[in-house]
Design a protein around this motif. Structure first.
Motif, PDB file in Angstrom:
ATOM      1  N   THR A 352       0.826  -1.208   0.000  1.00  0.00           N
ATOM      2  CA  THR A 352       0.000   0.000   0.000  1.00  0.00           C
ATOM      3  C   THR A 352       0.861   1.259   0.000  1.00  0.00           C
ATOM      4  OG1 THR A 352      -0.082   0.145   2.424  1.00  0.00           O
ATOM      5  CG2 THR A 352      -1.779  -1.194   1.328  1.00  0.00           C
ATOM      6  N   PRO A 353       0.326   2.362  -0.505  1.00  0.00           N
ATOM      7  CA  PRO A 353       1.058   3.637  -0.438  1.00  0.00           C
ATOM      8  C   PRO A 353       1.414   4.017   0.997  1.00  0.00           C
ATOM      9  CG  PRO A 353      -0.792   3.825  -1.944  1.00  0.00           C
ATOM     10  CD  PRO A 353      -0.948   2.498  -1.248  1.00  0.00           C
ATOM     11  N   GLU A 354       0.526   3.696   1.948  1.00  0.00           N
ATOM     12  CA  GLU A 354       0.792   4.028   3.349  1.00  0.00           C
ATOM     13  C   GLU A 354       2.058   3.337   3.848  1.00  0.00           C
ATOM     14  OE1 GLU A 354      -1.040   3.296   7.834  1.00  0.00           O
ATOM     15  OE2 GLU A 354      -2.184   2.672   6.068  1.00  0.00           O
ATOM     16  N   ALA A 355       2.206   2.043   3.495  1.00  0.00           N
ATOM     17  CA  ALA A 355       3.371   1.287   3.963  1.00  0.00           C
ATOM     18  C   ALA A 355       4.657   1.839   3.350  1.00  0.00           C
ATOM     19  CB  ALA A 355       3.209  -0.181   3.607  1.00  0.00           C
ATOM     20  N   GLU A 356       4.619   2.127   2.055  1.00  0.00           N
ATOM     21  CA  GLU A 356       5.821   2.657   1.416  1.00  0.00           C
ATOM     22  C   GLU A 356       6.175   4.035   1.971  1.00  0.00           C
ATOM     23  OE1 GLU A 356       6.359   2.439  -2.718  1.00  0.00           O
ATOM     24  OE2 GLU A 356       5.897   0.296  -2.846  1.00  0.00           O
TER      25      GLU A 356
END
Length: 444
Positions: A352-356
């Motif tokens: 997910t974008p959040e994790a990256e």
């Protein structure tokens, strides 16, 4: 970083052809000591994935052994554990040791998840049935990545086996303060590059910091010269042995390298890339061609703002600066790992974008791949990396990821011979040996 000495449980070389034949028949918590050295193949072991509980716990095998990368990965795992409710224990191994033992590791008692590389290095083990397909994960995260990232995450059978996290460019690094004080300008052409190297040598600097004790770094120099002289399609054909190693195009690559070798740091085969990067940071060397994942990560935070880079200059106008090595790293699901259901939950979050975004708050040298990524912490190196990779018509994954393991291993040894003796006679000997070995390796 990477090492191509990968062999089957019986010790026989594994090639692209034999791997694909196998495919056709198959339809952050605490950092602990790694199980890699103890793991060994067991032909009688059940290769069925252990689904287990989706609550975990799981273990994560990691080759992120450098302090800076280890910290960034630990932060990502802590975030993933908090978001998914899965307890994650990270098992870290020295980077080269991890790659040297990866085949036995996957055939033995691997972790629930493991760090690995996109492209052929992923396909190689997927084709042997050592990885679990994660199409169900990609059904949920597919919209987060572009087609290039998707293709790099697939096996030869079309199934997904990797969740990518980042990539990084191989470029020419330098210190802005040195260029400013000396009046140096970033070269655009080969002639300008050689002239700059000569000027640095006259000024008492080592023009190019250079190291190859680990074997793989010099493969990048071959790659970029090949991409600049012969182009991307030629590079990929050579890696597949669709072009012979005795071809004139290969000779042209080594001839250019021979011209460059007088400006590279002496004794490269006895030096680690970390020491070469320190020579650049300490302003003993004027430039260094390597990946941002190594050079920028090795710089102290106080000196990082002084670091800058330019793409390797054009040699053949027909190809200009259209291509570069930009390796992609990510995470795979070993077939024999425990608690696959929980591991997939973690992969789904990592994609997910959040994790990256979370990962890149600590990682200040790589660039994320997820669409919608918010990277307020991107420094100038990362911003420039995104821009330069985007300009490329195509990117390669690095020689030891683009060809079969045995061929990469052969080229490591042959290129080290060239480094020790960069002569026309050595080039002829290397090309003949490379071709002889390629005929054997690719006939299996």
């Amino acid at each position: 970083m990477r090492n191509p000495y990968l062999r089957s449980a019986l010790g026989a070389p594994l090639t692209r052809r034999s791997a694909l034949r196998g495919a056709a028949g198959l339809a952050a918590g605490g950092v602990l000591a790694s199980p890699l050295l103890a793991a060994c193949g067991d032909d009688s072991a059940d290769t069925k994935s252990d689904a287990g509980s989706d609550a975990g716990p799981i273990t994560f095998g990691s080759n992120y052994s450098d302090a800076s990368t280890k910290d960034a990965f630990a932060a990502l795992c802590q975030q993933a554990g908090g978001r998914t409710g899965v307890t994650i224990t990270v098992n870290t191994s020295d980077h080269n040791t991890f790659q040297n033992n990866i085949s036995n590791y996957l055939q033995g008692t691997p972790d629930s998840l493991a760090t690995w590389f996109a492209g052929y290095r992923l396909q190689f083990f997927a084709a042997q049935g050592l990885l679990t397909p994660i199409d169900d994960v990609w059904e949920k995260i597919g919209g987060n990545f572009n087609d290039a990232a998707k293709n790099l995450s697939k096996g030869a059978d079309g199934h997904y086996y990797l969740v990518p996290l980042y990539n990084y460019p191989w470029v020419v690094f330098y210190n802005k303060s040195v260029f400013s004080s000396k009046g140096y300008a970033s070269p655009k052409t080969w002639d300008e590059f050689v002239a700059l190297a000569q000027k640095m040598k006259t000024d008492g600097l080592v023009p190019l910091a250079f190291a190859d004790k680990d074997g793989w770094p010099a493969l990048g120099t071959f790659d970029i010269l090949n991409l600049r002289i012969n182009g991307y399609d030629y590079h990929m054909k050579l890696m597949k042995h669709e072009v012979p190693w005795t071809d004139k195009g290969v000779t042209d690559v080594f001839d250019k390298w021979r011209e460059l070798s007088q400006y590279q740091q002496n004794g490269a085969n006895g030096r680690t890339w970390q020491d070469a990067a320190k020579a650049l940071e300490n302003k003993q060397a004027g430039m260094m061609f390597q990946g941002s994942n190594q050079v920028a990560a090795n710089y102290s935070p106080a000196n990082l703002p002084d670091l800058d880079f330019f793409v390797f200059p054009s040699i053949n106008p027909a190809h200009g600066t259209d291509y570069m090595d930009a390796p992609t790293d990510g995470f795979m699901l070993p077939k024999k790992g425990k608690n696959a259901a929980a591991a997939k939950k973690v992969l789904q979050y990592i994609g997910t974008p959040e994790a990256e975004t979370s990962f890149l708050q600590t990682d200040h040298w790589d660039v994320g791949l997820a669409n919608g990524l918010v990277a307020p912490t991107y420094n100038d190196i990362q911003k420039k990396s995104v821009a330069e990779i985007a300009k490329c018509k195509n990117v390669s994954q690095f020689m030891d990821r683009d060809t079969v393991p045995d061929m990469a291993a052969a080229m490591i040894k042959l290129i080290q011979q060239f480094i020790d003796s960069p002569t026309a006679a050595t080039i002829a000997t290397i090309q003949k040996s490379a071709e002889d070995q390629a005929k054997t390796i690719f006939s299996k």
